[in-house]
Design a protein around this motif. Structure first.
Motif, mmCIF file in Angstrom:
data_model
loop_
_atom_site.group_PDB
_atom_site.id
_atom_site.type_symbol
_atom_site.label_atom_id
_atom_site.label_comp_id
_atom_site.label_asym_id
_atom_site.label_seq_id
_atom_site.Cartn_x
_atom_site.Cartn_y
_atom_site.Cartn_z
ATOM 1 N N LYS A 21 1.121 -1.004 -0.122
ATOM 2 C CA LYS A 21 -0.116 0.375 -0.258
ATOM 3 C C LYS A 21 1.074 0.948 -0.087
ATOM 4 O O LYS A 21 1.173 2.173 -0.286
ATOM 5 C CB LYS A 21 -0.696 0.568 0.740
ATOM 6 N N HIS A 24 2.007 2.154 -3.525
ATOM 7 C CA HIS A 24 0.801 2.494 -4.182
ATOM 8 C C HIS A 24 1.248 3.632 -3.901
ATOM 9 O O HIS A 24 0.506 4.299 -4.881
ATOM 10 C CB HIS A 24 -0.082 2.100 -4.708
ATOM 11 N N GLN A 25 1.055 4.013 -2.832
ATOM 12 C CA GLN A 25 1.561 5.707 -2.683
ATOM 13 C C GLN A 25 1.553 6.458 -3.150
ATOM 14 O O GLN A 25 2.012 7.728 -3.792
ATOM 15 C CB GLN A 25 0.979 6.335 -1.344
ATOM 16 N N HIS A 28 2.040 4.481 -7.165
ATOM 17 C CA HIS A 28 0.414 4.561 -7.826
ATOM 18 C C HIS A 28 0.713 3.183 -8.872
ATOM 19 O O HIS A 28 -0.352 3.209 -9.843
ATOM 20 C CB HIS A 28 -0.285 5.675 -8.395
ATOM 21 N N ALA A 29 1.049 2.314 -8.354
ATOM 22 C CA ALA A 29 0.733 0.967 -9.639
ATOM 23 C C ALA A 29 0.232 0.333 -8.757
ATOM 24 O O ALA A 29 -0.237 0.113 -7.555
ATOM 25 C CB ALA A 29 2.425 -0.067 -9.463
ATOM 26 N N LEU A 30 -0.292 -0.454 -9.452
ATOM 27 C CA LEU A 30 -1.805 -1.631 -9.100
ATOM 28 C C LEU A 30 -1.421 -2.937 -8.263
ATOM 29 O O LEU A 30 0.000 -2.842 -8.193
ATOM 30 C CB LEU A 30 -2.515 -2.232 -10.303
ATOM 31 N N VAL A 31 -1.709 -2.586 -7.346
ATOM 32 C CA VAL A 31 -1.916 -3.698 -5.680
ATOM 33 C C VAL A 31 -2.339 -4.700 -5.870
ATOM 34 O O VAL A 31 -4.200 -4.857 -6.163
ATOM 35 C CB VAL A 31 -1.799 -2.876 -4.145
ATOM 36 N N ALA A 76 2.999 -3.453 -11.742
ATOM 37 C CA ALA A 76 2.272 -3.655 -10.782
ATOM 38 C C ALA A 76 2.763 -4.013 -9.352
ATOM 39 O O ALA A 76 4.329 -4.671 -9.483
ATOM 40 C CB ALA A 76 1.014 -5.042 -10.902
ATOM 41 N N ILE A 77 2.459 -4.234 -8.251
ATOM 42 C CA ILE A 77 3.104 -4.088 -6.892
ATOM 43 C C ILE A 77 2.439 -5.879 -6.735
ATOM 44 O O ILE A 77 0.990 -5.813 -6.577
ATOM 45 C CB ILE A 77 2.757 -3.736 -5.693
#
Ligand code: S3P
Length: 163
Positions: A21, A24-25, A28-31, A76-77
């Motif tokens: 998370k 992502h902050q 901004h990659a999709l988790v 993505a993450i």
């Protein structure tokens, strides 16, 4: 981040979801969290999947998730369940970061509710045994070992520098 996925592995309670998370902050990659996706696909909690169908069924779902990511997802993450690296080829999904945290620290982060959700963390002695048998494996399938006993900011920065 280049086109590879950022794959977070580590024992239960090592902070994979929290770090996913936080990453992502920043980028901004999709988790994509394997446990959450499996739970929503099955319409059951992890605990229910284990008790209704057994561990082998759950591990098969994890490996299907892993293969899907490897073939279909980039940038993505990926937050994995703690056992996934033992059963599936996590390196096929991308760059693998092992969040390494001493068992004592993990214990201190766990409350009764978190234990209750995890079928393989029902008592401290068996969890410690599992931790000890898994440690080498986590290290051997990680591209990078990250000291998870740091601030969230320091951990995310270290990962982003290596991506
Ligand atoms: C497991 C870890 C859990 C979950 C399942 C099995 C394991 O995920 O996948 O309970 O084998 O270590 P977390 O690592 O997110 O707790």
């Amino acid at each position: 981040m280049n086109s590879t996925n950022c794959v977070l592995i580590g024992f239960m309670g090592s902070g994979k979801s929290t770090i996913a998370k936080a990453l992502h902050q920043i980028n901004h990659a999709l988790v994509l969290d394997s446990d959450s996706i499996i739970e929503s696909n099955e319409g059951l909690s992890i605990k229910e999947i284990f008790s209704l169908y057994g561990e082998k069924y759950f591990r098969d779902l994890e490996c299907k998730f892993c293969q899907f990511i490897a073939h279909n997802v980039q940038n993505a993450i990926i937050s994995t369940g703690g056992g996934m690296p033992l059963f599936c080829d996590v390196q096929s999904m991308g760059k693998v970061f092992f969040l390494h945290l001493e068992f004592e620290k993990i214990l201190s982060r766990f409350n009764a509710e978190e234990r209750n959700q995890r079928p393989l963390f029902q008592n401290d002695d068996s969890a410690l045994e599992l931790y000890n048998t898994r440690l080498k494996h986590y290290q051997s399938c990680a591209h990078y070992v990250i000291n998870a006993d740091q601030s969230i900011q320091a951990i995310t920065q270290e990962i982003l520098e290596k991506l």
